[in-house]
Design a protein around this motif. Structure first.
Motif, mmCIF file in Angstrom:
data_model
loop_
_atom_site.group_PDB
_atom_site.id
_atom_site.type_symbol
_atom_site.label_atom_id
_atom_site.label_comp_id
_atom_site.label_asym_id
_atom_site.label_seq_id
_atom_site.Cartn_x
_atom_site.Cartn_y
_atom_site.Cartn_z
ATOM 1 N N VAL A 14 0.851 -1.196 0.000
ATOM 2 C CA VAL A 14 0.000 0.000 0.000
ATOM 3 C C VAL A 14 0.888 1.248 0.000
ATOM 4 O O VAL A 14 1.933 1.275 0.656
ATOM 5 C CB VAL A 14 -0.933 -0.021 1.234
ATOM 6 N N THR A 16 2.233 4.878 0.966
ATOM 7 C CA THR A 16 2.270 5.665 2.193
ATOM 8 C C THR A 16 2.834 7.043 1.879
ATOM 9 O O THR A 16 3.398 7.271 0.802
ATOM 10 C CB THR A 16 3.164 5.002 3.271
ATOM 11 N N ASP A 17 2.731 7.934 2.841
ATOM 12 C CA ASP A 17 3.294 9.277 2.660
ATOM 13 C C ASP A 17 4.792 9.225 2.407
ATOM 14 O O ASP A 17 5.348 10.102 1.745
ATOM 15 C CB ASP A 17 3.001 10.142 3.889
ATOM 16 N N ILE A 49 -1.228 9.933 -3.819
ATOM 17 C CA ILE A 49 -1.009 8.999 -2.715
ATOM 18 C C ILE A 49 -2.216 8.998 -1.779
ATOM 19 O O ILE A 49 -2.718 7.930 -1.390
ATOM 20 C CB ILE A 49 0.290 9.340 -1.958
ATOM 21 N N GLU A 50 -2.722 10.176 -1.421
ATOM 22 C CA GLU A 50 -3.887 10.257 -0.527
ATOM 23 C C GLU A 50 -5.102 9.572 -1.138
ATOM 24 O O GLU A 50 -5.833 8.848 -0.449
ATOM 25 C CB GLU A 50 -4.202 11.719 -0.173
ATOM 26 N N ASN A 52 -5.151 7.159 -3.274
ATOM 27 C CA ASN A 52 -4.989 5.706 -3.287
ATOM 28 C C ASN A 52 -5.058 5.104 -1.897
ATOM 29 O O ASN A 52 -5.536 3.973 -1.740
ATOM 30 C CB ASN A 52 -3.727 5.320 -4.054
ATOM 31 N N LYS A 53 -4.617 5.825 -0.891
ATOM 32 C CA LYS A 53 -4.813 5.349 0.479
ATOM 33 C C LYS A 53 -6.310 5.258 0.792
ATOM 34 O O LYS A 53 -6.767 4.279 1.393
ATOM 35 C CB LYS A 53 -4.090 6.272 1.466
ATOM 36 N N ARG A 54 -7.091 6.269 0.372
ATOM 37 C CA ARG A 54 -8.546 6.253 0.579
ATOM 38 C C ARG A 54 -9.187 5.094 -0.185
ATOM 39 O O ARG A 54 -10.078 4.417 0.334
ATOM 40 C CB ARG A 54 -9.175 7.577 0.151
ATOM 41 N N CYS A 56 -7.878 2.259 -1.084
ATOM 42 C CA CYS A 56 -7.566 0.987 -0.415
ATOM 43 C C CYS A 56 -8.429 0.818 0.829
ATOM 44 O O CYS A 56 -8.928 -0.284 1.088
ATOM 45 C CB CYS A 56 -6.075 0.922 -0.074
ATOM 46 N N TRP A 64 -1.197 0.187 -5.973
ATOM 47 C CA TRP A 64 -0.189 -0.198 -4.997
ATOM 48 C C TRP A 64 1.197 0.155 -5.526
ATOM 49 O O TRP A 64 1.405 0.240 -6.735
ATOM 50 C CB TRP A 64 -0.242 -1.707 -4.742
#
Length: 167
Positions: A14, A16-17, A49-50, A52-54, A56, A64
């Motif tokens: 996943v 990450t920042d 990135i934000e 894609n984090k949301r 996931c 990913w």
């Protein structure tokens, strides 16, 4: 959170920042982004990135990070919902940094994502949405078993080629 299993050469994780430097370089590279509307700024990479984090967190999948088994950053690959002529479709997307292109990494990663869809979702179709002149991405889609089925006329570029396969 599940990610596709390791392949012969790749691992997924996943975003990450902490991935901002690599993602900003990838998304800001004019060669990698040649078939997109424009390369992305560092701020846009952070938003990427934000998002894609949301994704996931919401869907259990998104784009990913793909790395070699020893941890070398290669790019991103994964699954996102896209609008194709106004209809939502699950898309497999992939980007590999310029220095590592033409080595089969995008195909290997995309096949792992296809298998992930089959094992972890109820979806019956998977698409790839491409610039009509992007022959490298077209070859990846064809290696997955996809065929060109439509043109999307409502995206960020005038025409996007839509490749599809039924699962």
């Amino acid at each position: 959170m599940p990610v596709p299993p390791h392949t012969a050469r790749l691992r997924f994780r996943v975003m990450t920042d902490a991935d901002l430097e690599e993602m900003a370089a990838l998304l800001g590279d004019p060669v990698v982004m040649h078939y997109y509307a424009a390369p992305k700024s560092r701020g846009e990479a952070a938003q990427w990135i934000e998002r894609n984090k949301r994704r996931c967190a919401e869907h259990g999948y998104g784009l990913w990070i793909i790395e070699t088994l020893d941890g070398e950053f290669l790019g991103d690959c994964g699954l996102t919902w896209q609008s194709v002529n106004g209809t939502p479709k699950l898309e497999v997307g992939f980007r590999v940094r310029e220095q590592r292109q033409n080595r089969g990494y995008a195909t290997e990663a995309a096949i792992a994502c296809l298998n992930f869809v089959r094992e972890h979702t109820e979806e019956t179709e998977l698409v790839a949405i491409l610039h009509p002149e992007n022959r490298a991405s077209e070859r990846v889609a064809q290696k997955l078993g996809m065929h060109r089925v439509a043109d999307d006329l409502a995206g960020p570029i005038p025409v996007r080629a839509v490749y599809s396969m039924h699962l």
